[in-house]
Design a protein around this motif. Structure first.
Motif, short mmCIF file in Angstrom:
data_model
loop_
_atom_site.label_atom_id
_atom_site.label_comp_id
_atom_site.label_asym_id
_atom_site.label_seq_id
_atom_site.Cartn_x
_atom_site.Cartn_y
_atom_site.Cartn_z
N VAL A 65 0.83 -1.20 0.00
CA VAL A 65 0.00 0.00 0.00
C VAL A 65 0.87 1.26 0.00
O VAL A 65 2.06 1.21 0.33
CB VAL A 65 -0.99 0.01 1.20
CG1 VAL A 65 -1.98 -1.14 1.09
CG2 VAL A 65 -0.25 -0.03 2.52
N ARG A 66 0.28 2.37 -0.37
CA ARG A 66 1.00 3.64 -0.51
C ARG A 66 1.76 4.04 0.77
O ARG A 66 2.89 4.49 0.71
CB ARG A 66 0.03 4.75 -0.91
CG ARG A 66 0.72 6.09 -1.15
CD ARG A 66 -0.23 7.21 -1.53
NE ARG A 66 -1.00 6.87 -2.70
CZ ARG A 66 -2.34 6.89 -2.75
NH1 ARG A 66 -3.04 7.21 -1.69
NH2 ARG A 66 -2.97 6.60 -3.86
N GLY A 67 1.12 3.89 1.92
CA GLY A 67 1.76 4.29 3.18
C GLY A 67 3.05 3.54 3.44
O GLY A 67 4.02 4.10 3.96
N ILE A 68 3.09 2.27 3.10
CA ILE A 68 4.29 1.47 3.29
C ILE A 68 5.37 1.86 2.28
O ILE A 68 6.56 1.95 2.62
CB ILE A 68 3.96 -0.04 3.22
CG1 ILE A 68 3.09 -0.45 4.41
CG2 ILE A 68 5.23 -0.88 3.13
CD1 ILE A 68 3.72 -0.28 5.79
N LYS A 69 4.98 2.14 1.05
CA LYS A 69 5.96 2.59 0.05
C LYS A 69 6.60 3.90 0.51
O LYS A 69 7.82 4.07 0.41
CB LYS A 69 5.30 2.75 -1.32
CG LYS A 69 4.92 1.42 -1.95
CD LYS A 69 4.50 1.58 -3.40
CE LYS A 69 3.05 1.88 -3.52
NZ LYS A 69 2.50 1.76 -4.87
N LYS A 70 5.79 4.82 1.02
CA LYS A 70 6.32 6.10 1.51
C LYS A 70 7.25 5.88 2.70
O LYS A 70 8.28 6.54 2.81
CB LYS A 70 5.17 7.03 1.92
CG LYS A 70 4.42 7.62 0.75
CD LYS A 70 3.33 8.57 1.25
CE LYS A 70 2.55 9.17 0.11
NZ LYS A 70 1.46 10.02 0.59
N LEU A 71 6.88 4.97 3.59
CA LEU A 71 7.72 4.67 4.75
C LEU A 71 9.10 4.17 4.29
O LEU A 71 10.13 4.64 4.78
CB LEU A 71 7.07 3.61 5.64
CG LEU A 71 7.97 3.07 6.75
CD1 LEU A 71 8.00 4.02 7.92
CD2 LEU A 71 7.52 1.70 7.19
N ILE A 72 9.12 3.25 3.36
CA ILE A 72 10.39 2.72 2.86
C ILE A 72 11.23 3.84 2.25
O ILE A 72 12.44 3.93 2.50
CB ILE A 72 10.14 1.58 1.85
CG1 ILE A 72 9.55 0.36 2.57
CG2 ILE A 72 11.45 1.20 1.12
CD1 ILE A 72 9.00 -0.72 1.65
N ASP A 73 10.61 4.72 1.49
CA ASP A 73 11.32 5.85 0.90
C ASP A 73 11.92 6.74 1.98
O ASP A 73 13.06 7.20 1.87
CB ASP A 73 10.39 6.67 0.00
CG ASP A 73 9.93 5.89 -1.23
OD1 ASP A 73 10.45 4.79 -1.49
OD2 ASP A 73 9.01 6.39 -1.91
N LYS A 74 11.16 7.00 3.06
CA LYS A 74 11.64 7.85 4.16
C LYS A 74 12.78 7.17 4.92
O LYS A 74 13.71 7.85 5.38
CB LYS A 74 10.49 8.19 5.11
CG LYS A 74 9.50 9.16 4.51
CD LYS A 74 8.32 9.39 5.45
CE LYS A 74 7.29 10.28 4.80
NZ LYS A 74 6.07 10.40 5.62
N LEU A 75 12.71 5.85 5.07
CA LEU A 75 13.79 5.14 5.77
C LEU A 75 15.12 5.36 5.05
O LEU A 75 16.17 5.43 5.70
CB LEU A 75 13.49 3.63 5.85
CG LEU A 75 12.38 3.20 6.78
CD1 LEU A 75 12.15 1.70 6.67
CD2 LEU A 75 12.67 3.59 8.22
#
Length: 153
Positions: A65-75
């Protein structure tokens, strides 16, 4: 003591339940400090202090989902203490490991220094709202035990 942060996204509670069972498995091994959070409530500065990060997502249209993709990008933009990562997903029908594979690929592309500790886990649900298919939850605890055992060595 090894510190593990588990973050997940969930709409109907299935991925949260998987995350909780993984944490249960890790605690059975002992010597592991765990924290668990929904992606909407996660404090990225806190995550940076953990030794390992586990990321879970429902499979949505063949990926996380989008929220997890964004989290990975932020990590990828953080100075992480973490050296290890593992991922898990929940899926319906033929989407086995699709989100897992895409999360692993994105982590590899977006973060440096994070290595997969074990291959990802895919957990089958009956339909979009669940429930989790009978016999799948024990896999979650075993996944947690496997990760905890590897982290302790």
């Amino acid at each position: 003591m090894v510190k593990v942060f588990v973050v997940y996204d969930t709409k109907y509670g299935n991925t949260k339940l998987v995350a909780e069972k993984i944490v249960e498995g890790m605690r059975e091994v002992g010597g592991i400090e765990t924290a668990i959070s929904d992606v909407e409530e996660v404090d990225l500065e806190t995550v940076a202090d953990y030794d390992a990060i586990l990321i879970g997502s429902p499979n949505h249209w063949g990926g996380p989902v989008r929220g997890i993709k964004k989290l990975i990008d932020k990590l990828g933009k953080l100075d992480l203490k973490a050296k290890w990562v593992a991922v898990f997903d929940t899926y319906i029908k033929g989407d086995f490991e699709k989100a897992v594979k895409k999360m692993e690929k994105r982590i590899n592309e977006k973060t440096s220094g994070l290595k997969l500790i074990v291959p990802g886990l895919s957990v089958k649900v009956e339909d979009m709202k669940g429930p989790i298919v009978e016999g799948e939850l024990p896999k979650c605890k075993e996944f947690g035990k496997k990760i905890a055992s590897k982290l302790k060595t």
